[in-house]
Write a protein that holds these residues in place. Structure first.
Motif, mmCIF file in Angstrom:
data_model
loop_
_atom_site.group_PDB
_atom_site.id
_atom_site.type_symbol
_atom_site.label_atom_id
_atom_site.label_comp_id
_atom_site.label_asym_id
_atom_site.label_seq_id
_atom_site.Cartn_x
_atom_site.Cartn_y
_atom_site.Cartn_z
ATOM 1 N N ARG A 33 3.015 0.234 -14.625
ATOM 2 C CA ARG A 33 2.431 1.376 -15.123
ATOM 3 C C ARG A 33 1.608 0.900 -16.427
ATOM 4 N N LEU A 34 0.756 2.129 -17.034
ATOM 5 C CA LEU A 34 -0.016 1.351 -18.334
ATOM 6 C C LEU A 34 0.542 2.218 -19.366
ATOM 7 N N ARG A 35 1.308 1.714 -20.484
ATOM 8 C CA ARG A 35 1.792 3.146 -21.665
ATOM 9 C C ARG A 35 1.070 2.680 -23.233
ATOM 10 N N ARG A 45 -10.811 -1.826 -11.463
ATOM 11 C CA ARG A 45 -10.027 -0.539 -10.741
ATOM 12 C C ARG A 45 -8.965 -0.049 -11.332
ATOM 13 N N LEU A 46 -8.199 -1.133 -10.837
ATOM 14 C CA LEU A 46 -6.843 -1.486 -11.115
ATOM 15 C C LEU A 46 -6.583 -0.815 -12.558
ATOM 16 N N LEU A 47 -7.064 -1.348 -13.362
ATOM 17 C CA LEU A 47 -7.071 -0.622 -14.965
ATOM 18 C C LEU A 47 -7.088 0.593 -14.709
ATOM 19 N N LYS A 86 2.704 3.622 -11.065
ATOM 20 C CA LYS A 86 1.914 3.773 -9.915
ATOM 21 C C LYS A 86 2.483 2.585 -8.859
ATOM 22 N N SER A 87 3.399 3.434 -7.570
ATOM 23 C CA SER A 87 3.216 1.950 -6.288
ATOM 24 C C SER A 87 2.281 1.324 -6.201
ATOM 25 N N ARG A 88 2.759 -0.376 -5.540
ATOM 26 C CA ARG A 88 1.711 -1.544 -5.753
ATOM 27 C C ARG A 88 0.733 -0.343 -4.094
ATOM 28 N N SER A 89 1.563 -0.020 -3.338
ATOM 29 C CA SER A 89 0.713 0.895 -2.342
ATOM 30 C C SER A 89 -0.554 1.959 -2.639
ATOM 31 N N GLU A 90 -0.003 2.316 -3.794
ATOM 32 C CA GLU A 90 -1.079 3.708 -4.682
ATOM 33 C C GLU A 90 -2.339 1.910 -4.648
ATOM 34 N N LEU A 91 -2.167 1.509 -5.828
ATOM 35 C CA LEU A 91 -2.888 0.373 -6.625
ATOM 36 C C LEU A 91 -3.767 0.125 -5.155
ATOM 37 N N LEU A 92 -3.338 -0.242 -4.331
ATOM 38 C CA LEU A 92 -4.688 -1.353 -3.449
ATOM 39 C C LEU A 92 -5.025 0.026 -2.882
ATOM 40 N N PHE A 93 -4.617 1.139 -2.602
ATOM 41 C CA PHE A 93 -5.016 1.868 -2.428
ATOM 42 C C PHE A 93 -6.727 2.194 -3.310
ATOM 43 N N ALA A 94 -6.411 2.225 -4.683
ATOM 44 C CA ALA A 94 -7.154 2.792 -6.026
ATOM 45 C C ALA A 94 -8.073 0.845 -5.616
ATOM 46 N N LEU A 95 -8.358 0.379 -4.868
ATOM 47 C CA LEU A 95 -8.574 -1.325 -4.861
ATOM 48 C C LEU A 95 -9.950 -1.051 -3.865
ATOM 49 N N GLY A 96 -9.155 0.110 -2.583
ATOM 50 C CA GLY A 96 -10.007 0.281 -0.989
ATOM 51 C C GLY A 96 -9.806 -0.723 -0.568
ATOM 52 N N ALA A 97 -8.162 -1.314 -0.500
ATOM 53 C CA ALA A 97 -7.686 -2.073 0.271
ATOM 54 C C ALA A 97 -6.756 -2.449 1.071
ATOM 55 N N LEU A 98 -6.344 -0.910 1.442
ATOM 56 C CA LEU A 98 -5.235 -0.857 1.928
ATOM 57 C C LEU A 98 -5.310 -0.556 3.245
ATOM 58 N N ARG A 114 -7.627 -1.910 4.931
ATOM 59 C CA ARG A 114 -7.289 -2.795 5.128
ATOM 60 C C ARG A 114 -6.683 -4.141 5.688
ATOM 61 N N GLY A 115 -5.703 -3.753 5.394
ATOM 62 C CA GLY A 115 -4.318 -4.636 5.434
ATOM 63 C C GLY A 115 -4.045 -5.282 4.484
ATOM 64 N N THR A 116 -4.787 -5.424 3.198
ATOM 65 C CA THR A 116 -4.782 -6.683 2.149
ATOM 66 C C THR A 116 -2.862 -6.402 1.882
ATOM 67 N N ASP A 117 -2.275 -7.607 1.818
ATOM 68 C CA ASP A 117 -1.188 -7.454 1.529
ATOM 69 C C ASP A 117 -0.703 -6.958 -0.115
ATOM 70 N N GLU A 118 0.244 -6.337 -0.470
ATOM 71 C CA GLU A 118 0.699 -6.023 -0.910
ATOM 72 C C GLU A 118 0.205 -6.857 -3.284
ATOM 73 N N ARG A 119 0.436 -8.675 -2.423
ATOM 74 C CA ARG A 119 1.203 -9.095 -3.054
ATOM 75 C C ARG A 119 -0.078 -9.644 -4.361
ATOM 76 N N THR A 120 -2.070 -8.868 -3.472
ATOM 77 C CA THR A 120 -2.839 -9.324 -3.834
ATOM 78 C C THR A 120 -2.998 -8.102 -5.869
ATOM 79 N N VAL A 121 -2.098 -7.272 -5.541
ATOM 80 C CA VAL A 121 -2.150 -6.585 -6.834
ATOM 81 C C VAL A 121 -1.275 -7.074 -7.566
ATOM 82 N N ASP A 122 -0.166 -7.461 -7.045
ATOM 83 C CA ASP A 122 0.644 -8.718 -8.327
ATOM 84 C C ASP A 122 -0.522 -9.540 -8.785
ATOM 85 N N ALA A 123 -1.302 -10.252 -8.354
ATOM 86 C CA ALA A 123 -2.481 -11.442 -8.576
ATOM 87 C C ALA A 123 -3.403 -10.434 -9.890
#
Length: 223
Positions: free
Chosen positions: A220-222, A159-161, A172-184, A186-195
């Motif tokens: 970003r992915l280039r 999903r992230l990819l 893409k901001s970390r909050s956008e990527l959390l949204f893509a994960l369906g976790a925003l 639920r309050g999942t920490d943005e560090r989840t994206v980094d992991a």
């Protein structure tokens, strides 16, 4: 016509800085320093987005957000000096689209404004197959390949990819990527994206060379 951003901030210096940066980026701005004035301006100006401080005289930011959200889906980014987890969850729980803790970089706030506005706009359906360099992502089959090699990715990593590939090289901001994960929500920490990104870089191998960190904003992915 440029989008109007309503800045609701009782600290004049911070409001001035945000207004300066937003106007420099082509946005129109309105200003309010109290909760009641924020509601008045919101109804009068119908801004594209609210930058809403949590601690306000008259009505606090959470109550302003509740009243706005009861009538509209206008995007809201909360600004606050309070970084307790419960405050963040309450802000997101009442319908805020993002949450920025002071002290913050004005450039980061502008980037988040753009990200939330992009996310709030209807977008055409993405193609089922995406190509970024040697990387191929089949969103229908939920499969990713680096060249001819099928990659062993988790659902979250796929999903992230996909979110990064669909952005076409944009950040893409970390909050956008959390949204893509369906976790925003639920309050999942943005560090989840980094992991997840760390794991993706390892699993993508040569195809992950274009996965870049944009300090203070996201990824970003280039090709």
């Amino acid at each position: 016509m440029s989008a109007t951003i309503l800045i609701v901030e009782d600290e004049a210096r911070l409001g001035d800085i945000l207004e300066q940066y937003l106007r420099r980026e082509g946005f129109h701005t309105e200003r309010a320093a109290t909760g009641p004035r924020a509601l008045e301006l919101w109804r009068a100006a119908r801004p594209a987005l609210l930058l809403l401080d949590l601690m306000l005289p008259g009505l606090d930011g959470l109550e302003v957000a509740r009243r706005v959200r009861a009538e509209s889906e206008v995007p809201i980014i909360m600004l606050t000096a309070r970084d307790e987890e419960v405050d963040r969850l309450v802000g997101l729980g009442i319908g805020a689209d993002d949450y920025v803790v002071k002290p913050y970089s004005p450039r980061e706030v502008v980037a988040r404004v753009r990200a939330v506005l992009r996310r709030s706009q209807p977008v055409p359906s993405a193609p089922a197959t995406l190509h970024v360099g040697a990387l191929t992502l089949d969103t229908a089959a939920f499969e990713a390949r680096c060249g001819d090699e099928v990659l062993d990715l988790t659902v979250a990593e796929l999903r992230l990819l996909a979110a990064l590939a669909q952005a076409g090289g944009a950040v893409k901001s970390r909050s956008e990527l959390l949204f893509a994960l369906g976790a925003l929500e639920r309050g999942t920490d943005e560090r989840t994206v980094d992991a997840h990104v760390k794991n993706l870089r390892r699993k993508l191998g040569a195809c992950g060379e274009g996965l870049e960190t944009v300090r203070g904003v996201g990824y970003r992915l280039r090709a």
